[in-house]
Design a protein around this motif. Structure first.
Motif, PDB file in Angstrom:
ATOM      1  N   TYR A  65      27.146  44.618  38.981  1.00  0.00           N
ATOM      2  CA  TYR A  65      27.367  44.410  40.407  1.00  0.00           C
ATOM      3  C   TYR A  65      27.109  45.704  41.176  1.00  0.00           C
ATOM      4  CZ  TYR A  65      29.796  43.561  44.795  1.00  0.00           C
ATOM      5  OH  TYR A  65      30.091  43.444  46.128  1.00  0.00           O
ATOM      6  N   LEU A  66      27.612  46.826  40.666  1.00  0.00           N
ATOM      7  CA  LEU A  66      27.394  48.113  41.327  1.00  0.00           C
ATOM      8  C   LEU A  66      25.909  48.468  41.366  1.00  0.00           C
ATOM      9  CD1 LEU A  66      30.357  50.239  39.910  1.00  0.00           C
ATOM     10  CD2 LEU A  66      30.074  49.414  42.242  1.00  0.00           C
ATOM     11  N   ARG A  71      25.192  33.034  51.918  1.00  0.00           N
ATOM     12  CA  ARG A  71      25.025  33.941  50.767  1.00  0.00           C
ATOM     13  C   ARG A  71      25.730  35.267  51.028  1.00  0.00           C
ATOM     14  NH1 ARG A  71      19.669  31.950  50.861  1.00  0.00           N
ATOM     15  NH2 ARG A  71      18.975  33.838  51.914  1.00  0.00           N
ATOM     16  N   ASP A  72      25.625  35.774  52.280  1.00  0.00           N
ATOM     17  CA  ASP A  72      26.310  37.026  52.618  1.00  0.00           C
ATOM     18  C   ASP A  72      27.820  36.872  52.500  1.00  0.00           C
ATOM     19  OD1 ASP A  72      23.986  38.000  55.286  1.00  0.00           O
ATOM     20  OD2 ASP A  72      23.873  38.150  53.102  1.00  0.00           O
ATOM     21  N   SER A  73      28.333  35.689  52.909  1.00  0.00           N
ATOM     22  CA  SER A  73      29.767  35.449  52.813  1.00  0.00           C
ATOM     23  C   SER A  73      30.214  35.432  51.356  1.00  0.00           C
ATOM     24  CB  SER A  73      30.113  34.122  53.490  1.00  0.00           C
ATOM     25  OG  SER A  73      31.485  33.829  53.359  1.00  0.00           O
ATOM     26  N   LEU A  74      29.437  34.773  50.501  1.00  0.00           N
ATOM     27  CA  LEU A  74      29.763  34.737  49.071  1.00  0.00           C
ATOM     28  C   LEU A  74      29.702  36.130  48.471  1.00  0.00           C
ATOM     29  CD1 LEU A  74      27.839  31.501  47.974  1.00  0.00           C
ATOM     30  CD2 LEU A  74      30.312  31.795  48.187  1.00  0.00           C
ATOM     31  N   ARG A  75      28.717  36.927  48.929  1.00  0.00           N
ATOM     32  CA  ARG A  75      28.599  38.289  48.427  1.00  0.00           C
ATOM     33  C   ARG A  75      29.828  39.114  48.819  1.00  0.00           C
ATOM     34  NH1 ARG A  75      24.074  39.477  50.623  1.00  0.00           N
ATOM     35  NH2 ARG A  75      22.781  38.790  48.889  1.00  0.00           N
ATOM     36  N   ALA A  76      30.321  38.897  50.053  1.00  0.00           N
ATOM     37  CA  ALA A  76      31.503  39.624  50.506  1.00  0.00           C
ATOM     38  C   ALA A  76      32.729  39.233  49.688  1.00  0.00           C
ATOM     39  CB  ALA A  76      31.736  39.342  51.992  1.00  0.00           C
ATOM     40  N   LYS A 132      32.698  38.123  46.611  1.00  0.00           N
ATOM     41  CA  LYS A 132      32.527  38.709  45.290  1.00  0.00           C
ATOM     42  C   LYS A 132      32.861  40.192  45.289  1.00  0.00           C
ATOM     43  CE  LYS A 132      29.275  39.003  41.443  1.00  0.00           C
ATOM     44  NZ  LYS A 132      27.925  38.662  40.948  1.00  0.00           N
ATOM     45  N   LYS A 133      32.495  40.871  46.366  1.00  0.00           N
ATOM     46  CA  LYS A 133      32.807  42.294  46.462  1.00  0.00           C
ATOM     47  C   LYS A 133      34.305  42.507  46.529  1.00  0.00           C
ATOM     48  CE  LYS A 133      31.857  46.439  49.188  1.00  0.00           C
ATOM     49  NZ  LYS A 133      31.150  47.005  50.348  1.00  0.00           N
ATOM     50  N   ALA A 134      35.020  41.645  47.302  1.00  0.00           N
ATOM     51  CA  ALA A 134      36.470  41.770  47.406  1.00  0.00           C
ATOM     52  C   ALA A 134      37.123  41.525  46.049  1.00  0.00           C
ATOM     53  CB  ALA A 134      37.002  40.785  48.442  1.00  0.00           C
ATOM     54  N   GLU A 135      36.617  40.502  45.312  1.00  0.00           N
ATOM     55  CA  GLU A 135      37.147  40.228  43.981  1.00  0.00           C
ATOM     56  C   GLU A 135      36.916  41.398  43.046  1.00  0.00           C
ATOM     57  OE1 GLU A 135      36.508  35.354  44.013  1.00  0.00           O
ATOM     58  OE2 GLU A 135      35.142  36.667  42.900  1.00  0.00           O
ATOM     59  N   PHE A 136      35.736  42.008  43.176  1.00  0.00           N
ATOM     60  CA  PHE A 136      35.426  43.166  42.326  1.00  0.00           C
ATOM     61  C   PHE A 136      36.369  44.325  42.617  1.00  0.00           C
ATOM     62  CE2 PHE A 136      33.195  46.460  40.227  1.00  0.00           C
ATOM     63  CZ  PHE A 136      33.137  47.532  41.105  1.00  0.00           C
ATOM     64  N   GLU A 137      36.614  44.591  43.916  1.00  0.00           N
ATOM     65  CA  GLU A 137      37.501  45.686  44.283  1.00  0.00           C
ATOM     66  C   GLU A 137      38.920  45.427  43.777  1.00  0.00           C
ATOM     67  OE1 GLU A 137      36.642  48.462  45.434  1.00  0.00           O
ATOM     68  OE2 GLU A 137      34.563  48.028  46.008  1.00  0.00           O
ATOM     69  N   ALA A 138      39.389  44.167  43.890  1.00  0.00           N
ATOM     70  CA  ALA A 138      40.724  43.835  43.405  1.00  0.00           C
ATOM     71  C   ALA A 138      40.814  43.994  41.890  1.00  0.00           C
ATOM     72  CB  ALA A 138      41.076  42.398  43.816  1.00  0.00           C
ATOM     73  N   ARG A 139      39.757  43.542  41.188  1.00  0.00           N
ATOM     74  CA  ARG A 139      39.746  43.658  39.727  1.00  0.00           C
ATOM     75  C   ARG A 139      39.690  45.120  39.301  1.00  0.00           C
ATOM     76  NH1 ARG A 139      36.131  40.183  39.022  1.00  0.00           N
ATOM     77  NH2 ARG A 139      34.306  41.518  38.798  1.00  0.00           N
ATOM     78  N   ARG A 140      38.908  45.900  40.041  1.00  0.00           N
ATOM     79  CA  ARG A 140      38.813  47.323  39.729  1.00  0.00           C
ATOM     80  C   ARG A 140      40.154  48.024  39.936  1.00  0.00           C
ATOM     81  NH1 ARG A 140      34.893  51.615  42.885  1.00  0.00           N
ATOM     82  NH2 ARG A 140      35.190  53.381  41.485  1.00  0.00           N
ATOM     83  N   GLU A 141      40.847  47.656  41.032  1.00  0.00           N
ATOM     84  CA  GLU A 141      42.156  48.240  41.300  1.00  0.00           C
ATOM     85  C   GLU A 141      43.149  47.880  40.201  1.00  0.00           C
ATOM     86  OE1 GLU A 141      44.942  50.470  43.388  1.00  0.00           O
ATOM     87  OE2 GLU A 141      42.770  50.300  43.627  1.00  0.00           O
TER      88      GLU A 141
END
Length: 270
Positions: free
Chosen positions: A93-94, A226-231, A233-242
């Motif tokens: 993702y990164l 698609r942009d909304s889904l990407r956003a 996914k990014k929020a989920e990634f940040e939460a998972r990373r935290e």
């Protein structure tokens, strides 16, 4: 071949006529002009600094990804299959985010191209205005820019033979397409159409254009989704990373606490 010959004749005959009195031709060097305009040089320096900032951001993101990859390799043997796949997905993702950022800044329609056009357009407008003034005052027929892909930047309107060429091509094409009596009738009808009939044809063309616009709106809506889904996914990634960072910190604290307890026990025994 016959069509091409007619076009060449249409182009060359006027030039032969004008050549009898001689052509007045000039050229400019746009690069030289830009190099000697202080406003352009200052704006160009600002753009260069902004470009360097973008490059620094890209390098920083690359280093971050590299560090995460190295950390993953060091911890690979300790991770479950699920955690390993999750971490690899985060890295992917990164990497996708980095590629998207590079395209946004330096892609074909990126910020660099847009800013470059904004920078040079006002200067070009000034140059074209000056060229027009010089051409009219000094009776130039053509003026070229020797450093530009465009080439010719000024020409007298009486040298424009575009309509003549189009008429020749259209007549030749229509004659070639007439193979049957039906084709000849249709051609005659087209040439004899009334204004009202032309209006109907234009209305149909407009309806087709409206349908195209609706299709473009649909595509734009899909892009926003698609942009909304990407956003998301990014929020989920940040939460998972935290969460991963907190779990890692908790493990480190637990190990440190165990070490301290063991050391206290040894100190008590001694």
């Amino acid at each position: 071949m016959k069509k091409l010959s007619l076009i060449i004749i249409a182009i060359l005959l006027p030039l032969v006529t004008f050549a009898q009195r001689g052509l007045n031709i000039g050229y400019i060097d746009m690069d030289y002009i830009l190099e000697n305009i202080p406003e352009y040089q200052e704006a160009s320096a600002q753009l260069d600094r902004r470009v360097q900032e973008w490059k620094n951001e890209i390098d920083s993101k690359r280093r971050e990804i590299s560090e995460i990859q190295t950390q993953l390799e060091n911890e690979r043997a300790l991770l479950t299959k699920e955690l390993l796949e999750e971490r690899e997905e985060d890295i992917k993702y990164l990497q996708d985010q980095l590629t998207e950022y590079q395209q946004k800044r330096f892609g074909p329609g990126g910020d660099f191209i847009i800013q470059k056009k904004k920078l040079i357009k006002p200067i070009q407008d000034q140059v074209f205005t000056a060229v027009q003034e010089i051409a009219e005052r000094r009776k130039f027929d053509f003026i070229f820019d020797r450093t530009s892909e465009i080439g010719m930047i000024y020409a007298k309107s009486n040298y424009d033979m575009s309509d003549q060429v189009l008429r020749i091509i259209t007549r030749a094409a229509n004659r070639e397409q007439i193979e049957t009596r039906k084709d000849r009738i249709e051609l005659e009808q087209a040439e004899n159409r009334t204004v009202a009939q032309d209006s109907v044809i234009q209305a149909r063309a407009q309806a087709s254009e409206n349908a195209k616009t609706e299709r473009e709106l649909y595509i734009e809506q899909r892009r926003r989704e698609r942009d909304s889904l990407r956003a998301i996914k990014k929020a989920e990634f940040e939460a998972r990373r935290e969460r991963i960072l907190k779990e890692r910190k908790a493990r480190q604290d637990s190990i440190q606490a165990a070490r301290e307890a063991l050391q206290q026990k040894k100190d008590t025994i001694n």
